[in-house]
Design a protein around this motif. Structure first.
Motif, mmCIF file in Angstrom:
data_model
loop_
_atom_site.group_PDB
_atom_site.id
_atom_site.type_symbol
_atom_site.label_atom_id
_atom_site.label_comp_id
_atom_site.label_asym_id
_atom_site.label_seq_id
_atom_site.Cartn_x
_atom_site.Cartn_y
_atom_site.Cartn_z
ATOM 1 N N VAL A 176 71.070 10.205 70.891
ATOM 2 C CA VAL A 176 70.565 9.776 72.193
ATOM 3 C C VAL A 176 69.458 8.742 72.002
ATOM 4 O O VAL A 176 69.366 7.753 72.731
ATOM 5 C CB VAL A 176 70.055 10.986 73.004
ATOM 6 C CG1 VAL A 176 69.412 10.527 74.305
ATOM 7 C CG2 VAL A 176 71.198 11.948 73.299
ATOM 8 N N GLY A 177 68.620 8.951 70.987
ATOM 9 C CA GLY A 177 67.559 8.004 70.687
ATOM 10 C C GLY A 177 68.090 6.640 70.301
ATOM 11 O O GLY A 177 67.512 5.608 70.664
ATOM 12 N N ILE B 169 66.749 16.464 77.425
ATOM 13 C CA ILE B 169 66.388 17.016 76.115
ATOM 14 C C ILE B 169 65.115 17.858 76.206
ATOM 15 O O ILE B 169 65.139 19.050 75.896
ATOM 16 C CB ILE B 169 66.267 15.893 75.066
ATOM 17 C CG1 ILE B 169 67.633 15.235 74.847
ATOM 18 C CG2 ILE B 169 65.734 16.444 73.738
ATOM 19 C CD1 ILE B 169 67.608 14.058 73.886
ATOM 20 N N THR C 87 74.296 7.266 74.190
ATOM 21 C CA THR C 87 73.638 8.311 74.977
ATOM 22 C C THR C 87 74.654 9.341 75.444
ATOM 23 O O THR C 87 74.410 10.557 75.390
ATOM 24 C CB THR C 87 72.918 7.685 76.185
ATOM 25 O OG1 THR C 87 71.948 6.742 75.723
ATOM 26 C CG2 THR C 87 72.227 8.750 77.018
ATOM 27 N N GLN D 19 68.492 11.355 79.246
ATOM 28 C CA GLN D 19 67.592 11.573 78.118
ATOM 29 C C GLN D 19 66.554 12.643 78.408
ATOM 30 O O GLN D 19 66.161 13.395 77.511
ATOM 31 C CB GLN D 19 66.901 10.259 77.766
ATOM 32 C CG GLN D 19 67.854 9.225 77.184
ATOM 33 C CD GLN D 19 67.176 7.900 76.913
ATOM 34 O OE1 GLN D 19 65.991 7.730 77.216
ATOM 35 N NE2 GLN D 19 67.899 6.960 76.340
ATOM 36 N N THR E 44 64.295 6.071 68.097
ATOM 37 C CA THR E 44 64.158 4.974 69.045
ATOM 38 C C THR E 44 63.088 3.993 68.614
ATOM 39 O O THR E 44 63.264 2.774 68.678
ATOM 40 C CB THR E 44 63.802 5.541 70.429
ATOM 41 O OG1 THR E 44 64.827 6.440 70.840
ATOM 42 C CG2 THR E 44 63.665 4.441 71.455
ATOM 43 N N PHE F 281 64.435 12.285 68.450
ATOM 44 C CA PHE F 281 64.831 11.364 69.520
ATOM 45 C C PHE F 281 63.923 10.140 69.564
ATOM 46 O O PHE F 281 64.376 8.998 69.503
ATOM 47 C CB PHE F 281 64.797 12.102 70.862
ATOM 48 C CG PHE F 281 64.794 11.196 72.056
ATOM 49 C CD1 PHE F 281 65.871 10.364 72.304
ATOM 50 C CD2 PHE F 281 63.707 11.157 72.913
ATOM 51 C CE1 PHE F 281 65.874 9.510 73.402
ATOM 52 C CE2 PHE F 281 63.692 10.325 74.013
ATOM 53 C CZ PHE F 281 64.787 9.493 74.260
ATOM 54 N N GLN F 282 62.627 10.370 69.635
ATOM 55 C CA GLN F 282 61.699 9.272 69.878
ATOM 56 C C GLN F 282 61.426 8.445 68.630
ATOM 57 O O GLN F 282 61.217 7.229 68.719
ATOM 58 C CB GLN F 282 60.405 9.815 70.472
ATOM 59 C CG GLN F 282 60.620 10.425 71.849
ATOM 60 C CD GLN F 282 59.326 10.747 72.575
ATOM 61 O OE1 GLN F 282 58.309 11.030 71.950
ATOM 62 N NE2 GLN F 282 59.360 10.719 73.886
ATOM 63 N N ALA G 29 69.945 14.701 69.218
ATOM 64 C CA ALA G 29 68.763 14.041 69.774
ATOM 65 C C ALA G 29 68.604 12.638 69.198
ATOM 66 O O ALA G 29 68.253 11.687 69.916
ATOM 67 C CB ALA G 29 67.517 14.870 69.481
#
Length: 422
Positions: A135-136, A56, A112, A53, A85, A81-82, A132
């Motif tokens: 992955v989040g 990124i 991921t 992660q 999440t 991404f964040q 992104a």
């Protein structure tokens, strides 16, 4: 009143036991100590997960140059991404509180893996955002249930177990910039796909942890039955959770300002190369990881409230001095501030879990998600500020964030038999 079942190394191969253990049996289980193999496996998995992660933000300079992105767009990548999440982690936590999913960790790691593959071939800003976000999503599945299992395997040393679990992720985040400098900078964006191969290792480890966890699941009903006496009132619990959220806000925003923009700050102010800036970023991230590791066990011994209060407020003088320091002295100040402020990481999560021990998944999801959400929104906002006022102005403003540690004295007291000296 019965205590929850505590799992140890000696019980790894044991048959499923009744959740209605007598008090003496529960005390004996707690006295035998943590399940180190499980905690270590979670930490290694967290290391591998966050190494992938962390690639990124580590490749932001490459993406910025390849696709002529501005700072606001860089911030949007972090937000994709964040923020993904942050929205999903509480949902995952609530679902797993009601019906634990022991193999969800391995499945989350698969997302991921897929996100990194997408990022390696993305050729438009929209595709970068989708990669992104993927992955989040994997991170959202991974963190709440991993935190629950770390608590289950702690043998009563909750801060220690949470710190070991967390430090794996911090070490992975620290290693990411070095890998980016050594591999991705010279070989370009397609080389990101090479790192997705380590996801297979993490999937195997997490699948085996799921097998260990499955027969030892503690339901929400059983956790409620094991609630200790002398807990704070509902009002004080809510105040405590709000205070912890505000402290997490200041900690997360200060950290994300450095993890997302410190390389640009160093290149702008001191004229260092991209690769050199990644090394300086590693110094901060490594200090961050060390602080996480030491903060958890210290909280078990002296009390989590003291660690939380002192760590965030204690970073203030070093953070305030950093924007006015030179390259070397500034790096030292950043490392010290990162070490101190990160020592609250495990203590905040464990303290929140102890305020609501029957909703460990939800609380873990909310606090992990809140940190990611603050990081995502903060990165986007700071990117806008950097475009408008300059990157140095951003770090001058963010240097005041640790002052929020002053509100730590509002945290409620917990019974002495809850975790350590809460």
């Amino acid at each position: 009143m019965n205590k929850p079942v505590v799992v140890t190394e000696e019980t790894l191969a044991a048959p499923v036991v009744s959740p209605e253990l007598p008090q003496a049996a529960a005390d004996k289980a707690a006295a035998s100590g943590p399940a180190y193999a499980v905690i270590g496996g979670l930490s290694v998995s967290h290391f591998l997960n966050d190494t992938m992660q962390s690639l990124i933000p580590s490749v932001y300079p490459i993406l910025k140059a390849n696709y002529a992105l501005d700072f606001a767009q860089i911030g949007l990548i972090t937000m994709a991404f964040q923020f993904t999440t942050s929205l999903l982690q509480p949902v995952v936590g609530i679902v797993t509180d009601r019906k634990p999913q022991p193999y969800s960790l391995a499945i989350g790691m698969g997302f991921t893996f897929a996100g990194l593959i997408m990022l390696s071939v993305a050729n438009t800003f929209a595709l970068i955002l989708i990669a992104a976000a993927t992955v989040g999503f994997g991170s959202a599945v991974f963190h709440p249930e991993s935190s629950r299992i770390a608590r289950l395997a702690s043998g009563g040393r909750y801060g220690f177990a949470q710190a070991v679990f967390q430090v794996g992720g911090n070490m992975g985040t620290a290693v990411g910039p070095l890998l980016a400098a050594a591999v991705i900078v010279p070989f370009g964006q397609p080389s990101i796909a090479w790192f997705s191969s380590i996801a297979f290792i993490a999937i195997v480890v997490l699948w085996n942890i799921g097998r260990w966890y499955k027969p030892r699941i503690v339901t929400k009903k059983q956790a409620m039955a094991a609630m200790p006496e002398g807990m704070p009132t509902s009002r004080k619990i809510m105040i405590g959770l709000v205070v912890l959220a505000l402290l997490s806000f200041s900690k997360a925003l200060y950290t994300v300002s450095l993890s997302s923009y410190y390389t640009f700050y160093l290149m702008h102010k001191f004229g260092v190369s991209t690769q050199a800036a990644q090394v300086y970023l590693f110094v901060f991230l490594a200090a961050n990881a060390a602080g996480v590791f030491f903060g958890g066990p210290i909280g078990d011994r002296i009390g989590r409230r003291y660690v939380i209060w002192l760590s965030i407020l204690g970073a203030l003088p070093f953070a305030l001095a950093m924007p006015y320091a030179g390259l070397v002295s500034g790096t030292i100040l950043v490392a010290i501030a990162g070490f101190i402020i990160s020592s609250a990481t495990a203590a905040i999560i464990v303290f929140a879990q102890e305020l609501m021990p029957h909703r460990v998944g939800m609380i873990s999801g909310i606090f992990f998600g809140f940190s990611f959400g603050v990081g995502g929104l903060g990165a986007a906002a700071l990117g806008e500020v950097a475009d408008a006022r300059g990157i140095e102005f951003v770090f001058t403003v963010c240097s005041f964030l640790p002052a929020m540690g002053l509100i730590g004295f509002l945290l409620p007291s917990l019974p002495k038999n809850v975790g350590g000296k809460a």
